[in-house]
Design an enzyme around this catalytic site. Structure first.
Site, mmCIF file in Angstrom:
data_model
loop_
_atom_site.group_PDB
_atom_site.id
_atom_site.type_symbol
_atom_site.label_atom_id
_atom_site.label_comp_id
_atom_site.label_asym_id
_atom_site.label_seq_id
_atom_site.Cartn_x
_atom_site.Cartn_y
_atom_site.Cartn_z
ATOM 1 N N SER A 59 9.520 -18.159 -2.616
ATOM 2 C CA SER A 59 10.358 -16.969 -2.489
ATOM 3 C C SER A 59 11.251 -17.081 -1.266
ATOM 4 O O SER A 59 10.865 -17.671 -0.249
ATOM 5 C CB SER A 59 9.433 -15.769 -2.333
ATOM 6 O OG SER A 59 10.159 -14.629 -1.952
ATOM 7 N N THR A 80 11.613 -14.934 0.655
ATOM 8 C CA THR A 80 10.928 -14.193 1.713
ATOM 9 C C THR A 80 10.327 -15.145 2.762
ATOM 10 O O THR A 80 10.044 -14.720 3.874
ATOM 11 C CB THR A 80 9.875 -13.256 1.070
ATOM 12 O OG1 THR A 80 9.600 -12.197 1.964
ATOM 13 C CG2 THR A 80 8.596 -13.957 0.703
ATOM 14 N N TYR A 132 2.106 -11.429 2.259
ATOM 15 C CA TYR A 132 2.578 -12.021 1.003
ATOM 16 C C TYR A 132 3.460 -13.242 1.281
ATOM 17 O O TYR A 132 3.250 -14.330 0.725
ATOM 18 C CB TYR A 132 3.374 -10.989 0.180
ATOM 19 C CG TYR A 132 4.216 -11.626 -0.901
ATOM 20 C CD1 TYR A 132 3.624 -12.238 -2.002
ATOM 21 C CD2 TYR A 132 5.611 -11.668 -0.792
ATOM 22 C CE1 TYR A 132 4.404 -12.863 -2.979
ATOM 23 C CE2 TYR A 132 6.394 -12.283 -1.758
ATOM 24 C CZ TYR A 132 5.785 -12.870 -2.853
ATOM 25 O OH TYR A 132 6.556 -13.495 -3.803
ATOM 26 N N LYS A 146 3.034 -17.547 0.549
ATOM 27 C CA LYS A 146 3.999 -18.461 -0.097
ATOM 28 C C LYS A 146 4.243 -19.680 0.795
ATOM 29 O O LYS A 146 4.268 -20.820 0.317
ATOM 30 C CB LYS A 146 5.315 -17.733 -0.377
ATOM 31 C CG LYS A 146 5.220 -16.687 -1.465
ATOM 32 C CD LYS A 146 5.047 -17.358 -2.815
ATOM 33 C CE LYS A 146 4.702 -16.396 -3.917
ATOM 34 N NZ LYS A 146 4.336 -17.022 -5.174
ATOM 35 N N PHE A 200 16.982 2.999 1.197
ATOM 36 C CA PHE A 200 16.261 2.795 2.452
ATOM 37 C C PHE A 200 17.188 2.355 3.580
ATOM 38 O O PHE A 200 17.198 1.191 3.960
ATOM 39 C CB PHE A 200 15.149 1.756 2.275
ATOM 40 C CG PHE A 200 14.088 2.149 1.272
ATOM 41 C CD1 PHE A 200 13.590 3.451 1.213
ATOM 42 C CD2 PHE A 200 13.563 1.212 0.384
ATOM 43 C CE1 PHE A 200 12.599 3.808 0.296
ATOM 44 C CE2 PHE A 200 12.577 1.558 -0.532
ATOM 45 C CZ PHE A 200 12.095 2.869 -0.577
HETATM 46 P P1 NAD Z 1 4.333 -10.784 -12.232
HETATM 47 O O1 NAD Z 1 3.309 -9.994 -11.512
HETATM 48 O O2 NAD Z 1 5.058 -10.139 -13.357
HETATM 49 O O3 NAD Z 1 3.682 -12.160 -12.742
HETATM 50 C C1 NAD Z 1 2.589 -12.771 -12.099
HETATM 51 C C2 NAD Z 1 1.505 -12.978 -13.140
HETATM 52 O O4 NAD Z 1 0.391 -13.639 -12.538
HETATM 53 C C3 NAD Z 1 0.984 -11.660 -13.738
HETATM 54 O O5 NAD Z 1 1.056 -11.742 -15.146
HETATM 55 C C4 NAD Z 1 -0.460 -11.568 -13.234
HETATM 56 O O6 NAD Z 1 -1.289 -10.934 -14.185
HETATM 57 C C5 NAD Z 1 -0.814 -13.044 -13.026
HETATM 58 N N1 NAD Z 1 -1.842 -13.302 -12.006
HETATM 59 C C6 NAD Z 1 -1.910 -12.829 -10.743
HETATM 60 N N2 NAD Z 1 -2.973 -13.345 -10.093
HETATM 61 C C7 NAD Z 1 -3.593 -14.189 -10.956
HETATM 62 C C8 NAD Z 1 -4.746 -15.038 -10.874
HETATM 63 N N3 NAD Z 1 -5.480 -15.105 -9.756
HETATM 64 N N4 NAD Z 1 -5.088 -15.758 -11.963
HETATM 65 C C9 NAD Z 1 -4.362 -15.684 -13.100
HETATM 66 N N5 NAD Z 1 -3.268 -14.910 -13.236
HETATM 67 C C10 NAD Z 1 -2.889 -14.174 -12.183
HETATM 68 O O7 NAD Z 1 5.370 -11.311 -11.128
HETATM 69 P P2 NAD Z 1 6.768 -12.067 -11.314
HETATM 70 O O8 NAD Z 1 7.826 -11.195 -10.755
HETATM 71 O O9 NAD Z 1 6.913 -12.607 -12.674
HETATM 72 O O10 NAD Z 1 6.554 -13.240 -10.266
HETATM 73 C C11 NAD Z 1 6.099 -14.524 -10.650
HETATM 74 C C12 NAD Z 1 6.005 -15.409 -9.421
HETATM 75 O O11 NAD Z 1 7.275 -15.489 -8.789
HETATM 76 C C13 NAD Z 1 5.029 -14.881 -8.354
HETATM 77 O O12 NAD Z 1 4.335 -15.974 -7.805
HETATM 78 C C14 NAD Z 1 5.940 -14.255 -7.321
HETATM 79 O O13 NAD Z 1 5.369 -14.302 -6.035
HETATM 80 C C15 NAD Z 1 7.166 -15.152 -7.413
HETATM 81 N N6 NAD Z 1 8.391 -14.473 -6.990
HETATM 82 C C16 NAD Z 1 8.749 -13.285 -7.563
HETATM 83 C C17 NAD Z 1 9.899 -12.642 -7.140
HETATM 84 C C18 NAD Z 1 10.287 -11.297 -7.719
HETATM 85 O O14 NAD Z 1 11.072 -10.581 -7.080
HETATM 86 N N7 NAD Z 1 9.850 -10.917 -8.916
HETATM 87 C C19 NAD Z 1 10.691 -13.222 -6.160
HETATM 88 C C20 NAD Z 1 10.302 -14.447 -5.600
HETATM 89 C C21 NAD Z 1 9.147 -15.049 -6.030
HETATM 90 C C1 WQD Z 2 16.258 -4.697 -2.468
HETATM 91 C C2 WQD Z 2 17.088 -3.770 -1.590
HETATM 92 C C3 WQD Z 2 15.792 -2.313 -0.169
HETATM 93 C C4 WQD Z 2 13.962 -0.026 -3.439
HETATM 94 C C5 WQD Z 2 11.459 -8.212 -2.507
HETATM 95 C C6 WQD Z 2 10.485 -9.087 -1.785
HETATM 96 C C7 WQD Z 2 10.866 -10.523 -1.926
HETATM 97 C C8 WQD Z 2 11.064 -10.904 -3.383
HETATM 98 C C9 WQD Z 2 11.973 -9.950 -4.079
HETATM 99 C C10 WQD Z 2 8.983 -11.750 -4.155
HETATM 100 C C11 WQD Z 2 16.534 -3.646 -0.175
HETATM 101 C C12 WQD Z 2 16.568 -1.516 -1.199
HETATM 102 C C13 WQD Z 2 14.719 -0.924 -2.710
HETATM 103 C C14 WQD Z 2 14.270 1.370 -3.318
HETATM 104 C C15 WQD Z 2 16.077 0.815 -1.830
HETATM 105 N N1 WQD Z 2 9.845 -10.829 -4.104
HETATM 106 N N2 WQD Z 2 15.765 -0.510 -1.930
HETATM 107 N N3 WQD Z 2 15.332 1.729 -2.529
HETATM 108 O O1 WQD Z 2 12.921 -6.308 -0.562
HETATM 109 O O2 WQD Z 2 14.938 -7.725 -1.130
HETATM 110 O O3 WQD Z 2 12.733 -8.402 -1.919
HETATM 111 O O4 WQD Z 2 11.527 -8.611 -3.873
HETATM 112 O O5 WQD Z 2 8.963 -12.793 -3.561
HETATM 113 O O6 WQD Z 2 9.836 -11.227 -1.366
HETATM 114 O O7 WQD Z 2 10.504 -8.735 -0.420
HETATM 115 O O8 WQD Z 2 13.790 -6.464 -2.958
HETATM 116 O O9 WQD Z 2 14.208 -4.881 -4.769
HETATM 117 O O10 WQD Z 2 12.492 -4.282 -3.006
HETATM 118 O O11 WQD Z 2 14.889 -4.310 -2.382
HETATM 119 O O12 WQD Z 2 17.012 1.190 -1.125
HETATM 120 O O13 WQD Z 2 13.599 2.235 -3.922
HETATM 121 O O14 WQD Z 2 17.023 -2.443 -2.152
HETATM 122 O O15 WQD Z 2 15.811 -1.672 1.073
HETATM 123 O O16 WQD Z 2 17.647 -3.528 0.672
HETATM 124 P P1 WQD Z 2 13.621 -7.183 -1.506
HETATM 125 P P2 WQD Z 2 13.778 -4.956 -3.359
#
Ligand code: NAD
Ligand code: WQD
Length: 352
Positions: free
Chosen positions: A126, A128, A154, A158, A223
């Site tokens: 990520s 992040t 979190y 990663k 926010f």
């Molecule tokens: P999601 O929660 O929809 O998918 C994750 C899946 O993993 C879920 O279906 C959950 O049931 C499963 N899971 C969790 N822990 C588990 C375990 N111990 N064993 C088996 N299954 C398990 O999330 P997503 O948004 O699809 O994210 C997928 C991946 O991408 C995650 O690793 C997340 O950290 C990463 N990621 C997501 C975002 C985002 O904004 N959505 C951004 C960057 C990275």
């Molecule tokens: C986006 C923007 C908020 C909700 C997060 C994780 C990151 C990655 C993606 C997994 C920000 C603003 C949000 C609301 C708002 N996930 N906001 N009102 O924080 O960029 O990233 O998700 O890896 O690790 O940190 O995404 O969608 O939460 O926020 O104003 O109700 O929207 O302040 O500027 P973010 P987000």
């Protein structure tokens, strides 16, 4: 013997979209997931969308025995690892659960892969991991060389997993790993059959906006609009359509397939998956309003803890080395999100 791609967390948001693209690309996939944040219905719909069978095994990655059996039962060539917990705020409340689930899960998976000599590993990292890149000079847009510094448990899970992969690859010439650092995935499959289905109150901006538009929530809370350096005072993010992101995984798999290691060490490389274009919170509200014709009521409230001014990717490395780039606009993602939301106002229909 049929070769499979194992997708962990494949019932989730990004995983389910990736399974669709894999099936469309001619790959055979198996999904493992513990369904802690998803429903099996997504896999059923992926099968229907792609007219393929996707074997599904419900298991937790911390159950090494169950995981090992999957590798014995199927001829797995590559693993795409999505499974994990992903809510930044929650991770500050239950950090040990995050370390256990994410880090232990990844270590188990890598051990089982090694035992079965499975070479290719694609990891969902990520943006992040970069934390606040604005504190360095010339690091926005963010290149992969930017120093890392995650600001939540979190984010640290990663980065730790990235380090574990790097250590594993230096010791195992068979391992070839792609670390994909996603920016902000949004949108849904254009069919409206699969999409993001957050449990409870959405943490992320777009799912919250969609729930306001569909009448499940009254107003959006913005926010903070006092960020210096943003054209309208709200934070800047690199929002990317989930279908583009899903395709990035196929590009990474092809790249790993083309790599020959030197027989001493494995291969590992990081790639940013982003568009290179930043949008503010107000840009997103307006894009959603344009794409859907709905008005989104909002209040500006205090900043959210841990938010940073700007997370915009420099995606050049992925553009050149993976021959991958974003094709779909933020407006398209908003239209596809709205299509999914109106067709499935309660997501896959489980309790919220
Ligand atoms: P999601 O929660 O929809 O998918 C994750 C899946 O993993 C879920 O279906 C959950 O049931 C499963 N899971 C969790 N822990 C588990 C375990 N111990 N064993 C088996 N299954 C398990 O999330 P997503 O948004 O699809 O994210 C997928 C991946 O991408 C995650 O690793 C997340 O950290 C990463 N990621 C997501 C975002 C985002 O904004 N959505 C951004 C960057 C990275
Ligand atoms: C986006 C923007 C908020 C909700 C997060 C994780 C990151 C990655 C993606 C997994 C920000 C603003 C949000 C609301 C708002 N996930 N906001 N009102 O924080 O960029 O990233 O998700 O890896 O690790 O940190 O995404 O969608 O939460 O926020 O104003 O109700 O929207 O302040 O500027 P973010 P987000």
């Amino acid at each position: 013997m049929t070769e499979y791609v194992l997708v962990t967390g494949g019932a989730g948001y990004i995983g389910s979209h990736t399974v669709v693209e894999l099936a469309n690309g001619g790959y055979h996939t198996i999904v493992v997931d513990n369904l802690c944040n998803s429903s099996e219905e997504s896999i059923r719909r992926v099968e229907e969308l792609t007219s393929t069978k996707v074997p599904f095994i419900k298991l937790d990655l911390r159950d090494q025995e169950a995981l090992d059996k999957v590798f014995t039962d199927y001829n797995i060539k590559s693993v795409i690892h999505f499974a994990g917990l992903k809510a930044v705020g929650e991770s500050t409340k239950i950090p040990l659960e995050y370390y256990d689930c994410n880090v232990t899960g990844a270590v188990n998976l890598l051990k089982v892969m090694q035992a079965h000599k499975v070479p290719n590993f694609v990891f969902s990292s990520s943006a992040t991991v970069y934390g606040d890149a604005t504190k360095y000079e010339n690091m926005i847009p963010i290149p992969e060389e930017c120093p890392t510094g995650p600001m939540s448990p979190y984010g640290r899970t990663k980065l730790f997993i990235e380090d574990i992969i790097r250590d594993a690859a230096s010791a195992d010439p068979n391992l070839k790993a792609a670390i994909l650092r996603y920016f902000n995935p949004i949108g849904a499959h254009p069919s409206g059959r699969i999409g993001e289905d957050p449990l409870g109150i959405p943490n992320n901006l777009l799912p919250f906006i969609a729930q306001v538009a569909v009448g499940r929530r009254e107003k959006l809370q913005v926010f903070g609009n006092d960020y210096e350096g943003s054209p309208d005072g709200t934070p800047i993010r690199d929002y990317i359509h989930v279908v583009d992101l899903a395709k990035g995984h196929l590009a990474a798999l092809s790249k790993l397939d083309s790599i020959k290691t030197d027989g001493i060490q494995g291969f590992v490389r990081e790639w940013n998956l982003g568009s290179g274009k930043g949008s503010t919170v107000f840009d997103i509200i307006h894009a959603f309003e344009r794409a859907t014709g709905k008005t989104i009521p909002y209040d500006v409230v205090a900043r959210r803890n841990g938010d940073v001014l700007d997370l915009t990717a420099k995606p050049t490395r992925a553009n050149i080395e993976l021959k991958w780039e974003v094709q779909l606009s933020v407006e398209q993602a908003c239209r596809d999100l709205w299509n999914w939301t109106t067709k499935n106002p309660l997501g896959y229909g489980h309790e919220h």
